[in-house]
Design a protein around this motif. Structure first.
Motif, PDB file in Angstrom:
ATOM      1  N   MET A   1       0.851  -1.193   0.000  1.00 58.17           N
ATOM      2  CA  MET A   1       0.000   0.000   0.000  1.00 58.17           C
ATOM      3  C   MET A   1       0.881   1.236   0.000  1.00 58.17           C
ATOM      4  O   MET A   1       1.904   1.283   0.684  1.00 58.17           O
TER       5      MET A   1
ATOM      6  N   THR B   1      -4.990   6.389  -0.188  1.00 57.98           N
ATOM      7  CA  THR B   1      -4.056   5.279  -0.365  1.00 57.98           C
ATOM      8  C   THR B   1      -4.391   4.493  -1.627  1.00 57.98           C
ATOM      9  O   THR B   1      -5.521   4.518  -2.114  1.00 57.98           O
TER      10      THR B   1
ATOM     11  N   ARG C   1      -3.277   0.507  -3.499  1.00 57.99           N
ATOM     12  CA  ARG C   1      -2.545  -0.745  -3.364  1.00 57.99           C
ATOM     13  C   ARG C   1      -2.817  -1.631  -4.574  1.00 57.99           C
ATOM     14  O   ARG C   1      -3.874  -1.535  -5.210  1.00 57.99           O
TER      15      ARG C   1
ATOM     16  N   GLU D   1      -3.260  -5.510  -5.878  1.00 59.94           N
ATOM     17  CA  GLU D   1      -3.591  -6.874  -5.484  1.00 59.94           C
ATOM     18  C   GLU D   1      -3.293  -7.807  -6.661  1.00 59.94           C
ATOM     19  O   GLU D   1      -3.904  -7.679  -7.727  1.00 59.94           O
TER      20      GLU D   1
ATOM     21  N   HIS E   1      -6.483  -0.905  -6.275  1.00 54.27           N
ATOM     22  CA  HIS E   1      -7.480  -0.397  -5.333  1.00 54.27           C
ATOM     23  C   HIS E   1      -7.114   1.033  -4.961  1.00 54.27           C
ATOM     24  O   HIS E   1      -5.977   1.302  -4.549  1.00 54.27           O
TER      25      HIS E   1
ATOM     26  N   ASN F   1      -8.235   3.975  -2.428  1.00 56.60           N
ATOM     27  CA  ASN F   1      -9.032   4.245  -1.219  1.00 56.60           C
ATOM     28  C   ASN F   1     -10.003   3.106  -0.930  1.00 56.60           C
ATOM     29  O   ASN F   1     -11.168   3.326  -0.571  1.00 56.60           O
ATOM     30  N   GLY F   2      -9.493   1.878  -1.113  1.00 59.75           N
ATOM     31  CA  GLY F   2     -10.260   0.687  -0.782  1.00 59.75           C
ATOM     32  C   GLY F   2     -11.229   0.213  -1.840  1.00 59.75           C
ATOM     33  O   GLY F   2     -11.867  -0.821  -1.677  1.00 59.75           O
ATOM     34  N   VAL F   3     -11.331   0.936  -2.943  1.00 61.25           N
ATOM     35  CA  VAL F   3     -12.285   0.593  -4.004  1.00 61.25           C
ATOM     36  C   VAL F   3     -11.538   0.021  -5.212  1.00 61.25           C
ATOM     37  O   VAL F   3     -10.589   0.648  -5.702  1.00 61.25           O
TER      38      VAL F   3
ATOM     39  N   HIS G   1     -14.838   7.664  -3.924  1.00 58.76           N
ATOM     40  CA  HIS G   1     -15.316   6.431  -3.305  1.00 58.76           C
ATOM     41  C   HIS G   1     -16.321   5.774  -4.256  1.00 58.76           C
ATOM     42  O   HIS G   1     -15.945   5.356  -5.323  1.00 58.76           O
ATOM     43  N   ASP G   2     -17.624   5.729  -3.910  1.00 58.83           N
ATOM     44  CA  ASP G   2     -18.561   5.017  -4.797  1.00 58.83           C
ATOM     45  C   ASP G   2     -19.538   5.955  -5.500  1.00 58.83           C
ATOM     46  O   ASP G   2     -20.547   5.513  -6.045  1.00 58.83           O
TER      47      ASP G   2
END
Length: 250
Positions: free
Chosen positions: A1, A8, A10, A12, A24, A26-28, A141-142
């Motif tokens: 990350m 942030t 990252r 995968e 990803h 910000n987690g999305v 985000h979404d």
């Protein structure tokens, strides 16, 4: 990350894949990239976008702009299949652009120029009637940032896109079709021909998901679009004209 301008990011690595990754932000999940095969688009809505572009603009190089760059998956695919194309990918996150340029060995300018900035402002920097394709695939985000859903934004998009060109957008739909209908109504003020493609369950309001919206001032090849989207790995329902308006109550 890693830390980026907006939070942030990252990578995968996909199990069982030699060089395939999901980015990803910000987690999305924001992009799926296979380093050895830029034409591979694992995110179904990106495959639908490329199919739509290939039907509407079936041959030759393209002048394209992407608002919302992330990993530049669609831009990589177009660069690989449309030699001589010139593309600009815009993202509000300057640090993210630096990382994806490093991680994914993206084509260099003028084949693919990366530009940090607010897409709502940057669209106004393109000369009128110069873009063959304009893709809006930007999220906070979404949700789509409000500035990328404003009347001024859609007016600027219509000014930049050639009459023969295509505006393509990734619209999040939560089931009530409120955002989708609002965007279609706004686009209808500037583009003569509208269409949409998505999974049947999303269209029926059974779950949230992505809707690909198309807009142009040249009649769309609806039969060709429907045929291409029906043969996609993830089959999409295609609607246009009266059928689209009737289905959504526009």
């Amino acid at each position: 990350m890693v830390d980026i301008s907006t939070g942030t990011a990252r990578l995968e690595k996909l199990d069982g894949e030699a060089d395939s990754y999901v980015l990803h932000v910000n987690g999305v999940p924001s992009s799926s990239i296979t380093l050895s095969d830029p034409t591979r688009l694992d995110f179904e809505y990106l495959d639908w976008m490329r199919r739509a572009i290939d039907v509407v603009l079936p041959a030759g190089s393209l002048r394209a702009a992407h608002i919302g760059a992330a990993g530049c998956a669609l831009a990589r695919a177009l660069d690989a299949t449309r030699p001589g194309s010139k593309q600009t990918a815009i993202d509000i996150d300057a640090a993210l652009l630096g990382f994806v340029r490093e991680w994914f060995d993206l084509p260099r300018s003028p084949a693919l120029a990366l530009r940090a900035g607010d897409g709502a402002a940057e669209i106004g920097t393109f000369r009128p009637d110069t873009l063959d394709v304009l893709v809006r695939d930007a999220f906070d985000h979404d949700s789509v940032p409000p500035a990328l859903q404003s009347p001024d934004f859609f007016a600027s998009c219509a000014e930049a896109v050639k009459d023969s060109g295509l505006y393509v957008a990734n619209v999040p739909d939560s089931g009530d079709h409120g955002v989708l209908k609002s965007e279609l109504n706004a686009l209808g003020e500037h583009f003569a021909h509208l269409a949409a493609a998505t999974e049947p369950a999303i269209l029926k309001g059974r779950r949230r998901g992505n809707v690909v919206v198309l807009a142009s001032n040249t009649p769309l090849d609806t039969a060709g679009l429907d045929r291409s989207l029906r043969t996609a790995a993830s089959v999409a329902t295609f609607l246009s004209g009266k059928g689209l308006r009737s289905r959504l109550g526009l």
